[in-house]
Write a protein that holds these residues in place. Structure first.
Motif, PDB file in Angstrom:
ATOM      1  N   TYR A  20      40.355  51.159  45.960  1.00 18.86           N
ATOM      2  CA  TYR A  20      39.186  51.254  46.847  1.00 18.86           C
ATOM      3  C   TYR A  20      39.508  50.938  48.201  1.00 18.86           C
ATOM      4  O   TYR A  20      40.158  49.881  48.603  1.00 18.86           O
ATOM      5  N   GLY A  31      31.419  42.610  42.039  1.00 17.02           N
ATOM      6  CA  GLY A  31      32.314  42.907  41.129  1.00 17.02           C
ATOM      7  C   GLY A  31      33.661  42.295  41.268  1.00 17.02           C
ATOM      8  O   GLY A  31      33.786  41.315  42.197  1.00 17.02           O
ATOM      9  N   VAL A  32      34.515  42.947  40.392  1.00 17.47           N
ATOM     10  CA  VAL A  32      35.866  42.195  40.519  1.00 17.47           C
ATOM     11  C   VAL A  32      36.709  42.505  41.915  1.00 17.47           C
ATOM     12  O   VAL A  32      37.191  41.955  42.391  1.00 17.47           O
ATOM     13  N   CYS A  33      36.311  43.752  42.326  1.00 16.74           N
ATOM     14  CA  CYS A  33      36.954  44.515  43.425  1.00 16.74           C
ATOM     15  C   CYS A  33      36.595  43.926  44.766  1.00 16.74           C
ATOM     16  O   CYS A  33      37.234  43.185  45.528  1.00 16.74           O
ATOM     17  N   HIS A  39      30.673  41.843  37.118  1.00 21.06           N
ATOM     18  CA  HIS A  39      31.432  42.740  36.887  1.00 21.06           C
ATOM     19  C   HIS A  39      30.805  44.171  36.657  1.00 21.06           C
ATOM     20  O   HIS A  39      29.439  44.258  36.472  1.00 21.06           O
ATOM     21  N   ILE A  40      31.400  45.193  37.626  1.00 20.24           N
ATOM     22  CA  ILE A  40      30.691  46.484  37.524  1.00 20.24           C
ATOM     23  C   ILE A  40      31.526  47.359  36.643  1.00 20.24           C
ATOM     24  O   ILE A  40      32.726  47.653  36.654  1.00 20.24           O
ATOM     25  N   CYS A  63      32.252  50.750  35.469  1.00 23.22           N
ATOM     26  CA  CYS A  63      32.242  52.050  35.578  1.00 23.22           C
ATOM     27  C   CYS A  63      32.641  52.980  34.452  1.00 23.22           C
ATOM     28  O   CYS A  63      32.313  53.950  33.901  1.00 23.22           O
ATOM     29  N   GLU A  91      40.909  43.562  33.321  1.00 26.22           N
ATOM     30  CA  GLU A  91      41.121  44.039  34.890  1.00 26.22           C
ATOM     31  C   GLU A  91      42.152  43.290  35.462  1.00 26.22           C
ATOM     32  O   GLU A  91      42.018  41.982  35.298  1.00 26.22           O
ATOM     33  N   ASP A 116      43.003  48.476  42.055  1.00 24.82           N
ATOM     34  CA  ASP A 116      42.229  48.212  40.906  1.00 24.82           C
ATOM     35  C   ASP A 116      42.714  48.840  39.708  1.00 24.82           C
ATOM     36  O   ASP A 116      42.785  49.968  39.586  1.00 24.82           O
ATOM     37  N   ASP A 152      42.224  48.880  35.139  1.00 22.40           N
ATOM     38  CA  ASP A 152      41.553  48.657  33.933  1.00 22.40           C
ATOM     39  C   ASP A 152      42.151  49.137  32.795  1.00 22.40           C
ATOM     40  O   ASP A 152      43.071  50.167  32.950  1.00 22.40           O
TER      41      ASP A 152
END
Ligand code: SME
Length: 161
Positions: A57, A83-85, A106-107, A109, A116, A133, A135
């Protein structure tokens, strides 16, 4: 280099990252350009470890915007600190999440994501320009070996982004 040899999954994780780093260095092709080089680095990483989702990202103003990736369709924007990012961006440090459901904010997706890791990507002035990122579809996938291994790769992603 047009092909990379498979990395033996029985090797210790730190050794696998060392081998991957050599592949990543060899994948830098000044003719191909930034998008192709980022794609190849992420593909090498994704398939070396069999992750669920592997991507970047990019910092664009006050949010992160989806960049190059390997894996299923993903959300396209993430706010600073969300989120984590967004948390890794805000803290300017690697964030390891053993269980995504236990991380506040946490988002999701993909419902298949269980754990993650997010690593900030810095420019030459030590500013965060993107995040890496990853996962996994299993819980507790990532540890300090992943953090150190991925932090050794991000300087090669930075010039591509
Ligand atoms: N889970 C991330 C969002 C991006 S996807 O995992 C690809 C987060 O919480 O920031």
């Amino acid at each position: 280099m047009t092909q990379v040899p498979a990395i033996d999954p029985r090797l210790p994780k730190s050794e696998r990252y060392t081998l991957l780093l050599e592949q990543v260095k060899a994948l830098q092709d000044p003719v191909a350009g930034a998008w192709a080089n980022a794609g190849n680095i992420l593909a090498a990483l994704h398939f070396a470890f069999g992750f669920h989702w592997t991507g970047c990202y990019l910092v664009r103003g006050d949010q992160l915007v989806l960049g190059p990736f390997q894996g299923p369709v993903a959300c396209t924007t993430i706010a600073f600190g969300r989120g984590v990012c967004g948390t890794a961006w805000q803290r300017k440090e690697t964030v390891i999440v053993p269980d995504v459901d236990a991380f506040p904010g946490h988002i999701a997706c993909s419902s298949l994501s269980k754990s993650e890791i997010v690593v900030p990507i810095l420019n030459a002035s030590s500013e965060v320009i993107a995040v890496l990122d990853i996962d996994s579809d299993a819980y507790n996938t990532f540890d300090e070996d992943d953090a150190r291994g991925l932090e050794s790769l991000t300087p090669y992603l930075a010039p591509c982004l």
